[in-house]
Design a protein around this motif. Sequence first.
Motif, PDB file in Angstrom:
ATOM      1  N   UNK A   1      -1.252   6.507   9.787  1.00  0.00           N
ATOM      2  CA  UNK A   1      -1.800   7.057   8.535  1.00  0.00           C
ATOM      3  C   UNK A   1      -0.731   7.572   7.571  1.00  0.00           C
ATOM      4  N   UNK A   2       0.327   6.775   7.416  1.00  0.00           N
ATOM      5  CA  UNK A   2       1.405   7.099   6.480  1.00  0.00           C
ATOM      6  C   UNK A   2       1.667   5.905   5.578  1.00  0.00           C
ATOM      7  N   UNK A   3       2.087   6.214   4.336  1.00  0.00           N
ATOM      8  CA  UNK A   3       2.559   5.128   3.470  1.00  0.00           C
ATOM      9  C   UNK A   3       4.083   5.058   3.612  1.00  0.00           C
ATOM     10  N   UNK A   4       4.663   3.882   3.336  1.00  0.00           N
ATOM     11  CA  UNK A   4       4.065   2.645   2.856  1.00  0.00           C
ATOM     12  C   UNK A   4       3.658   1.723   4.011  1.00  0.00           C
ATOM     13  N   UNK A   5       2.895   0.708   3.635  1.00  0.00           N
ATOM     14  CA  UNK A   5       2.581  -0.398   4.533  1.00  0.00           C
ATOM     15  C   UNK A   5       2.458  -1.639   3.660  1.00  0.00           C
TER      16      UNK A   5
ATOM     17  N   UNK B   1      10.993  -0.712   9.145  1.00  0.00           N
ATOM     18  CA  UNK B   1      10.551  -2.000   9.663  1.00  0.00           C
ATOM     19  C   UNK B   1      10.210  -2.957   8.529  1.00  0.00           C
ATOM     20  N   UNK B   2       9.609  -2.425   7.467  1.00  0.00           N
ATOM     21  CA  UNK B   2       9.271  -3.261   6.310  1.00  0.00           C
ATOM     22  C   UNK B   2      10.530  -3.808   5.656  1.00  0.00           C
TER      23      UNK B   2
ATOM     24  N   UNK C   1       0.880  -1.173   0.000  1.00  0.00           N
ATOM     25  CA  UNK C   1       0.000   0.000   0.000  1.00  0.00           C
ATOM     26  C   UNK C   1       0.911   1.214   0.000  1.00  0.00           C
ATOM     27  N   UNK C   2       0.937   1.939  -1.119  1.00  0.00           N
ATOM     28  CA  UNK C   2       2.044   2.860  -1.286  1.00  0.00           C
ATOM     29  C   UNK C   2       1.762   3.923  -2.326  1.00  0.00           C
ATOM     30  N   UNK C   3       2.797   4.694  -2.617  1.00  0.00           N
ATOM     31  CA  UNK C   3       2.836   5.707  -3.665  1.00  0.00           C
ATOM     32  C   UNK C   3       4.299   5.836  -4.099  1.00  0.00           C
ATOM     33  N   UNK C   4       4.568   6.392  -5.289  1.00  0.00           N
ATOM     34  CA  UNK C   4       5.964   6.577  -5.706  1.00  0.00           C
ATOM     35  C   UNK C   4       6.602   7.810  -5.060  1.00  0.00           C
TER      36      UNK C   4
ATOM     37  N   UNK D   1       0.660  -7.627   8.976  1.00  0.00           N
ATOM     38  CA  UNK D   1       0.735  -6.290   8.385  1.00  0.00           C
ATOM     39  C   UNK D   1       1.868  -5.533   9.050  1.00  0.00           C
ATOM     40  N   UNK D   2       2.545  -4.692   8.271  1.00  0.00           N
ATOM     41  CA  UNK D   2       3.710  -3.960   8.768  1.00  0.00           C
ATOM     42  C   UNK D   2       3.653  -2.543   8.230  1.00  0.00           C
TER      43      UNK D   2
END
Length: 232
Positions: A56-60, A79-80, A11-14, A73-74
């Motif tokens: 409420x921040x990307x990424x996850x 941490x990811x 779950x992300x964005x560039x 879920x991370x």
Amino acid sequence: MTIQTKPIEAYSLPTPNGQKVHVMLEELGVPWTYHRIDIGKGDQFKPEFLAISPNNKIPAIVDPEGPGGEPISIFESGAILKYLALKFGKFYPADRREQVKVDEWLFWQVGGFGPMLGQNNHFNVYAPEKIPYAMKRYSDETHRLFRVLNTQLEGRDYIAGDYSISDIASIGWAQSWERYGVTRDEFPNALAWIERLNARPAVARGLAWGKDVPAKSLAEDKEAHKVLFNQR
């Protein structure tokens, strides 16, 4: 060797932080699925996203084949990266002393290099009021951090020895060096490292991932600013 049969859900964005995970997944060569979280429209506040990323921040990510075969879920990019490196046994050394080096530079990025460059970008690009002290403060700190990186890369191809998650963590932020007033003459080791990483096919793919979707410039999107900034 760990075999991933079900795609890891990203779950992300560039953005620079999102790109860390994109690059890592591309380097690992495991199946993964991209879910675009449009932070300018408030997707990060939706209950289904908050369930996996309470900050409420990307990424996850969600790994359907987590420890014990159960989903996990991370959130938080550092941490990811460490979770994926340990799970697949890549880009993180086995030697304990070498692990410390990688951890130092991973935390250097998540605690300083990213946040300070982010503040630089905010006060120089997004802030409706141009505050000279803040602009100089974060521009100076950006240059100090690039100098730290440049010094560390003296005589080295990668930040902490072999190519690792410490490099993957930093490249998304470092690649935009020109916008921060950084010059090749000032930091030649850092610029050579950026070019070295960009030459890796997986890095190039990871940095480009998601950019095919047209998006209004956040710098000009005043409605997005209401979502992104000055919230409690």
